[in-house]
Design a protein around this motif. Structure first.
Motif, PDB file in Angstrom:
ATOM      1  N   LEU A  87       0.079   8.865  -6.508  1.00 18.06           N
ATOM      2  CA  LEU A  87      -0.122  10.272  -6.189  1.00 18.06           C
ATOM      3  C   LEU A  87       1.012  11.177  -6.650  1.00 18.06           C
ATOM      4  O   LEU A  87       0.762  12.306  -7.102  1.00 18.06           O
ATOM      5  CB  LEU A  87      -0.306  10.450  -4.678  1.00 18.06           C
ATOM      6  N   PHE A  88       2.264  10.728  -6.561  1.00 17.19           N
ATOM      7  CA  PHE A  88       3.386  11.663  -6.687  1.00 17.19           C
ATOM      8  C   PHE A  88       4.385  11.366  -7.804  1.00 17.19           C
ATOM      9  O   PHE A  88       5.125  12.254  -8.214  1.00 17.19           O
ATOM     10  CB  PHE A  88       4.154  11.721  -5.360  1.00 17.19           C
ATOM     11  N   ARG A  89       4.470  10.144  -8.268  1.00 11.36           N
ATOM     12  CA  ARG A  89       5.475   9.850  -9.297  1.00 11.36           C
ATOM     13  C   ARG A  89       4.955  10.212 -10.691  1.00 11.36           C
ATOM     14  O   ARG A  89       3.744  10.279 -10.892  1.00 11.36           O
ATOM     15  CB  ARG A  89       5.845   8.357  -9.238  1.00 11.36           C
ATOM     16  N   PRO A  90       5.895  10.494 -11.635  1.00  9.82           N
ATOM     17  CA  PRO A  90       7.344  10.328 -11.550  1.00  9.82           C
ATOM     18  C   PRO A  90       8.012  11.446 -10.746  1.00  9.82           C
ATOM     19  O   PRO A  90       7.559  12.592 -10.763  1.00  9.82           O
ATOM     20  CB  PRO A  90       7.783  10.405 -13.020  1.00  9.82           C
ATOM     21  N   PHE A  91       9.101  11.111 -10.051  1.00  8.74           N
ATOM     22  CA  PHE A  91       9.912  12.127  -9.401  1.00  8.74           C
ATOM     23  C   PHE A  91      10.764  12.820 -10.467  1.00  8.74           C
ATOM     24  O   PHE A  91      10.985  12.263 -11.553  1.00  8.74           O
ATOM     25  CB  PHE A  91      10.791  11.494  -8.337  1.00  8.74           C
TER      26      PHE A  91
ATOM     27  N   ILE B  51       0.805  -1.219   0.000  1.00  8.61           N
ATOM     28  CA  ILE B  51       0.000   0.000   0.000  1.00  8.61           C
ATOM     29  C   ILE B  51       0.840   1.272   0.000  1.00  8.61           C
ATOM     30  O   ILE B  51       0.592   2.176  -0.818  1.00  8.61           O
ATOM     31  CB  ILE B  51      -0.989  -0.018   1.180  1.00  8.61           C
ATOM     32  N   PRO B  52       1.852   1.419   0.886  1.00  4.96           N
ATOM     33  CA  PRO B  52       2.615   2.680   0.884  1.00  4.96           C
ATOM     34  C   PRO B  52       3.248   2.996  -0.469  1.00  4.96           C
ATOM     35  O   PRO B  52       3.172   4.130  -0.953  1.00  4.96           O
ATOM     36  CB  PRO B  52       3.671   2.455   1.969  1.00  4.96           C
ATOM     37  N   GLY B  53       3.869   2.003  -1.102  1.00  4.74           N
ATOM     38  CA  GLY B  53       4.491   2.233  -2.396  1.00  4.74           C
ATOM     39  C   GLY B  53       3.486   2.600  -3.467  1.00  4.74           C
ATOM     40  O   GLY B  53       3.740   3.469  -4.307  1.00  4.74           O
ATOM     41  N   ALA B  54       2.317   1.957  -3.430  1.00  7.82           N
ATOM     42  CA  ALA B  54       1.277   2.264  -4.413  1.00  7.82           C
ATOM     43  C   ALA B  54       0.748   3.677  -4.224  1.00  7.82           C
ATOM     44  O   ALA B  54       0.521   4.405  -5.203  1.00  7.82           O
ATOM     45  CB  ALA B  54       0.138   1.249  -4.295  1.00  7.82           C
ATOM     46  N   VAL B  55       0.550   4.095  -2.984  1.00  3.79           N
ATOM     47  CA  VAL B  55       0.061   5.449  -2.712  1.00  3.79           C
ATOM     48  C   VAL B  55       1.050   6.483  -3.245  1.00  3.79           C
ATOM     49  O   VAL B  55       0.668   7.448  -3.921  1.00  3.79           O
ATOM     50  CB  VAL B  55      -0.168   5.649  -1.203  1.00  3.79           C
ATOM     51  N   ILE B  56       2.326   6.280  -2.955  1.00  9.99           N
ATOM     52  CA  ILE B  56       3.356   7.225  -3.412  1.00  9.99           C
ATOM     53  C   ILE B  56       3.415   7.261  -4.933  1.00  9.99           C
ATOM     54  O   ILE B  56       3.504   8.331  -5.549  1.00  9.99           O
ATOM     55  CB  ILE B  56       4.724   6.850  -2.815  1.00  9.99           C
ATOM     56  N   THR B  57       3.343   6.097  -5.566  1.00 12.90           N
ATOM     57  CA  THR B  57       3.433   6.033  -7.025  1.00 12.90           C
ATOM     58  C   THR B  57       2.253   6.715  -7.695  1.00 12.90           C
ATOM     59  O   THR B  57       2.421   7.556  -8.585  1.00 12.90           O
ATOM     60  CB  THR B  57       3.522   4.567  -7.487  1.00 12.90           C
TER      61      THR B  57
ATOM     62  N   ILE C 284       7.696  18.281 -15.651  1.00 11.37           N
ATOM     63  CA  ILE C 284       6.672  19.135 -15.058  1.00 11.37           C
ATOM     64  C   ILE C 284       5.795  18.327 -14.104  1.00 11.37           C
ATOM     65  O   ILE C 284       5.443  18.789 -13.010  1.00 11.37           O
ATOM     66  CB  ILE C 284       5.823  19.794 -16.162  1.00 11.37           C
ATOM     67  N   GLN C 285       5.462  17.099 -14.508  1.00  8.05           N
ATOM     68  CA  GLN C 285       4.678  16.235 -13.639  1.00  8.05           C
ATOM     69  C   GLN C 285       5.432  15.940 -12.356  1.00  8.05           C
ATOM     70  O   GLN C 285       4.848  15.906 -11.266  1.00  8.05           O
ATOM     71  CB  GLN C 285       4.352  14.934 -14.378  1.00  8.05           C
ATOM     72  N   GLY C 286       6.746  15.717 -12.468  1.00  7.73           N
ATOM     73  CA  GLY C 286       7.558  15.444 -11.289  1.00  7.73           C
ATOM     74  C   GLY C 286       7.614  16.625 -10.344  1.00  7.73           C
ATOM     75  O   GLY C 286       7.556  16.469  -9.117  1.00  7.73           O
ATOM     76  N   LEU C 287       7.743  17.832 -10.891  1.00  5.27           N
ATOM     77  CA  LEU C 287       7.758  19.033 -10.056  1.00  5.27           C
ATOM     78  C   LEU C 287       6.410  19.230  -9.370  1.00  5.27           C
ATOM     79  O   LEU C 287       6.358  19.670  -8.210  1.00  5.27           O
ATOM     80  CB  LEU C 287       8.119  20.253 -10.908  1.00  5.27           C
ATOM     81  N   GLU C 288       5.339  18.918 -10.071  1.00  2.16           N
ATOM     82  CA  GLU C 288       4.021  18.989  -9.447  1.00  2.16           C
ATOM     83  C   GLU C 288       3.916  17.996  -8.298  1.00  2.16           C
ATOM     84  O   GLU C 288       3.359  18.311  -7.234  1.00  2.16           O
ATOM     85  CB  GLU C 288       2.936  18.706 -10.479  1.00  2.16           C
TER      86      GLU C 288
END
Length: 442
Positions: free
Chosen positions: A333-337, A325-331, A348-352
């Motif tokens: 919601l926030f990736r790509p870094f 779950i933690p890895g999926a949430v981060i991916t 731009i997506q990473g900065l967002e």
């Protein structure tokens, strides 16, 4: 301020259109049709912005923000057009819809409306929708991008209106800025395609949910329209939305009086029936016999394998146990870094994503109170449950481009959590609160 915002939108649209005239160097109807249609679309949107903000207090920030957001939405539409037709030379989903519509719109104008559904029904309905649009405006993809972008813009406005209705003490300005100005929301749902259509109807559904929980009229018609619009292209998305609504209605606070209990039970029964119907439709759409966890996992897994091909692919980690779950949430919601970016869009997506992480850290004191807020406010529960279901469903998609495009339909619900009321200012919405807000705006 309102007039300035309108002028900004008009100038931005005309300036971008003129720039594209120089870039494509063509005298086709694509440009000249757009030269006629786009100013009309801009004018209509300026009038609508003035109309929805006419009851705002003098000096309100909302008219200027809406005008700026619409102007930037036009820039996002032109960016999408440039990438689809200049960078990728038409190798995009929008071109499929454009070619189909350009082939059949004349028949539609003659009253011969014939189409057959089979296979990917969501794609075929998108072809029909685009044909209907071309029947009115002619075969100009440039103009169509602006029309679809405008459609998505109003879906984002409905999401803001839902937030303001459901959380009267929330940070309305922060939420409006996020839901209207985040780069991904300006860019992805701004072209001929499913995301723009779905953004509008997701906004309608959210507004219907907010009205339902605040005991406002027009809640049921809004929910019916939202269900129809989302189910037309992606029944499984409608399932996620109405399953979240069902859970929120089931656990919403109930007044001690008998009418309050009856209202809650009636809402549970209606939403349960709607979720059942949508689930059946979604199972047929996905080509599965049932909507069990294993069946959906297999379907999502197959889609994930297809989505993992290309230059934006990465190693996905679908949720198969609590440890995932933690890895999926981060991916989701926030990736790509930023260090994973392979082109300007991904950067731009990473900065967002970094911006959202910073906002999560700043909102942490309020997020710690999320369980109590969910017990007090069903709209917050609705947002959290929908987010959780969406993350589970899309955790197996191993392509940053596809993931970024899909999650724009979930991000507006996530940023609700970043604009929750300050500690000590919480109030649940009710009829009295809503009436007070209406009187204050008047």
């Amino acid at each position: 301020m309102r007039l300035a915002a309108g002028c900004l939108a008009v100038l931005a649209g005309l300036g971008v259109a003129a720039g594209f005239r120089m870039a494509v160097r063509t005298d086709s109807y694509n440009f000249w049709g757009a030269a006629i249609v786009i100013p009309i679309v801009i004018a209509v949107n300026v009038v609508l912005i003035r109309r929805v903000t006419r009851d705002e207090e003098k000096g309100s920030w909302l008219p200027g923000l809406l005008g700026t957001a619409f102007a930037l939405k036009l820039v996002g539409a032109m960016g999408r057009y440039y990438v689809a037709y200049i960078v990728y030379a038409g190798a995009a989903d929008a071109q499929r819809y454009n070619l189909y519509a350009a082939t059949y719109y004349k028949q539609w104008r003659d009253g011969v409306i014939v189409f057959e559904l089979g296979g990917k029904q969501g794609t075929q309905w998108m072809e029909v929708i685009t044909t209907a649009l071309y029947t009115v405006i002619g075969p100009s993809p440039l103009a169509a991008f602006v029309v679809f972008a405008s459609f998505a813009f109003w879906g984002q406005y409905f999401l803001f209106k839902a937030f303001r209705t459901a959380l009267p003490d929330g940070n309305h300005k922060r939420y409006a800025a996020l839901v209207l100005l985040l780069p991904s929301l300006l860019y992805w749902p701004s072209s001929i395609g499913k995301e723009a259509w779905l953004m509008f109807f997701v906004g309608v559904t959210a507004l219907g949910a907010a009205y339902l929980f605040a005991h406002r009229s027009r809640a049921i018609p809004l929910l019916l329209v939202g269900a129809a619009g989302t189910a037309l292209l992606r029944p499984h998305l409608a399932v996620l939305l109405f399953a979240a609504l069902f859970v929120a209605q089931l656990f919403r606070p109930t007044a001690a009086r008998s009418t309050g209990i009856l209202t809650k039970v009636a809402g549970v029964l209606v939403l349960g029936a709607a979720a059942f119907v949508l689930t059946s439709q979604s199972a047929a759409f996905l080509g599965i016999d049932d909507f069990s966890y294993q069946a959906v996992s297999d379907s999502v897994g197959a889609a994930s394998t297809q989505a993992s091909e290309g230059n934006s692919s990465f190693e996905a980690s679908p949720i198969q146990s609590p440890a995932d779950i933690p890895g999926a949430v981060i991916t989701v919601l926030f990736r790509p870094f930023p260090f994973e970016a392979r082109n300007a869009q991904m950067l731009i997506q990473g900065l967002e994503g970094l911006l959202l992480i910073v906002l999560v850290m700043r909102a942490w004191p309020r997020l710690r109170r999320l369980p109590s807020l969910m017990r007090a406010n069903p709209y917050v529960t609705f947002c959290v449950v929908y987010m959780a279901a969406f993350i589970w469903a899309f955790s197996g998609f191993g392509n940053f481009g596809i993931l970024a495009r899909q999650r724009v339909l979930m991000i507006p619900f996530f940023v609700v959590l970043l604009a929750l009321p300050e500690v000590g200012r919480w109030r649940a919405p009710d009829d009295r609160t809503v009436r007070e807000l209406i009187r204050a705006r008047r």
